[in-house]
Scaffold this active site. Structure first.
Site, PDB file in Angstrom:
ATOM      1  N   ASP A 173      21.368 128.817   8.772  1.00  0.00           N
ATOM      2  CA  ASP A 173      20.532 127.630   8.906  1.00  0.00           C
ATOM      3  C   ASP A 173      21.215 126.405   8.302  1.00  0.00           C
ATOM      4  O   ASP A 173      21.244 125.317   8.897  1.00  0.00           O
ATOM      5  CB  ASP A 173      19.197 127.840   8.192  1.00  0.00           C
ATOM      6  N   ARG A 174      21.763 126.568   7.118  1.00  0.00           N
ATOM      7  CA  ARG A 174      22.297 125.402   6.409  1.00  0.00           C
ATOM      8  C   ARG A 174      23.666 124.975   6.959  1.00  0.00           C
ATOM      9  O   ARG A 174      23.959 123.776   7.017  1.00  0.00           O
ATOM     10  CB  ARG A 174      22.328 125.688   4.906  1.00  0.00           C
TER      11      ARG A 174
END
Length: 406
Positions: A173-174
């Site tokens: 996600d990051r």
């Protein structure tokens, strides 16, 4: 409409249709850089509002960290009147960023073709699981699934884990969120020259595969292959914080100068020239597992404090092994003011990580607190020109939720 705070992106307006971690991480960074980010939430709110420790319902700790500096408007996009509000917002924004699956976004009439017909300067960023030209285009994607598909659990098993496992952070996600940030800023720069917006797709799978294969494609880089995949230094089971007599210490002896200094510090100066395994970077790479194992054995012979003093004197890189508790008291983070003490209007005193970048000019101001669900619904609708009667009608149908701001 509001144009945000000071900072390099002051004056940029972003319509945020993201939820969970990937998209909100990206838009939080953009908000921290000064953009006015208007976050559309469903009447139930972003899922991350309900996760983890919280003082009040809907204000979970991850939401508080991912949504600083944003304004929250509730829109039930299943209703046509709410979709019209979203379209009117897109007319006035520079960027629309979403992690809704592209086909679902098209059903809402918020795909690039629909919104760019109204606002040709709009930059439309779709954060999704997979590139849209392949067979995985419509598959669901979550951080765990992408970590697995990109090979991270396989690498963890090679690294020494008892079973394949995920990294204990929302890594996919990051990483993808950071790709979205540079995509937005680069597209804004390009628009200054062309005057036109464009559609950008930022897929999780490809982002993580790039991230992992950059280190671990190894011998498969060559056609035909001249070796196995993997970067040996990163995969040796001895690449971990070293155990000392009374704790652990993170040490990296990397280049020739540092290895010479290390051998001198432990009273074995002649070893650098005598031991061919250690004498060149190439040789160390070939024998990295046994070299790191020997260092691990040596580290157990002294205390953490003794090693820190010896390594600092020899200018050999080392750092303590910190826990989250330790980070809150870290002297460097304290000196640069990275962990901020803030006061949330409903959640009280909070500790919040800051923005890691520092600017000599156009510095960012401190972002506002993460919003309550629908905190800005009424004010945003008023900025769009909706009358009190129209706002009341939207509230009556549940198309929006909010209260007049004081």
């Amino acid at each position: 409409m509001k144009t945000g705070r000071g900072g390099p992106l002051a004056g940029v307006r972003i319509l945020d249709l993201t939820s969970v971690v990937m998209g909100p991480f990206a838009t939080q960074i953009l908000a921290a850089l000064g953009a006015d980010v208007i976050k559309i939430e469903s009447p139930e709110g972003d899922n991350m509002r309900q996760v983890g420790p919280m003082n009040h319902p809907g204000m979970g700790h991850i939401h508080l960290h991912l949504n600083q500096g944003k304004r929250s408007i509730v829109l039930d996009l299943k209703q046509s009147v709410a979709r019209e509000v979203a379209l009117r917002l897109s007319d006035r924004c520079d960027v629309l960023i979403s992690n809704v699956r592209p086909r679902a976004l098209a059903r809402l009439g918020l795909d690039y073709e629909s919104v760019s017909a109204r606002n040709p300067r709009l930059i439309h960023v779709s954060c999704c699981g997979f590139g849209q030209d392949g067979p995985y285009a419509d598959k669901s994607a979550y951080d765990d699934l992408i970590q697995g598909a990109a090979g991270l659990p396989w690498l963890m098993s090679r690294y020494g884990a008892n079973t394949p496992c995920y990294a204990p952070v929302t890594l996919a996600d990051r990483v993808t969120g950071l790709h979205a940030v540079y995509a937005v800023t680069a597209a804004l720069y390009e628009r200054e020259r062309s005057g036109a917006g464009q559609a950008i797709v930022v897929p999780m799978f490809e982002s993580m595969v790039q991230f992992i294969l950059g280190d671990h494609l190894g011998g498969l880089t060559f056609v035909p292959p001249n070796g196995d995949p993997g970067y040996a230094r990163l995969l040796t089971a001895h690449r971990r914080p070293y155990e000392t007599k009374d704790g652990h210490l993170c040490v990296l002896i990397y280049n020739d100068k540092q290895w010479k200094a290390f051998f001198a510090a432990i009273g074995q100066s002649e070893r650098f020239e005598r031991d061919a395994r250690s004498s060149t970077h190439t040789n160390r790479a070939k024998h990295i597992d046994e070299i790191y194992a020997e260092v691990a054995g040596l580290m157990r012979t002294r205390t953490t404090g003794d090693w820190q003093a010896l390594l600092e004197a020899a200018d050999i890189p080392n750092m303590p092994m910190n826990s989250p508790h330790d980070l809150l008291d870290d002297p460097h983070l304290s000196a640069v003011g990275f962990i901020r003490h803030t006061e949330h209007p409903t959640e009280g005193p909070l500790l919040t990580p800051g923005n890691p970048t520092a600017w000599s000019r156009s510095a960012c101001s401190v972002p506002s607190s993460a919003p309550r669900l629908g905190e800005h619904s009424i004010s945003v609708l008023e900025e769009l020109g909706y009358s009190a009667a129209e706002i009341a009608a939207l509230q009556a149908t549940g198309a929006t939720v909010g209260q007049t701001q004081t």
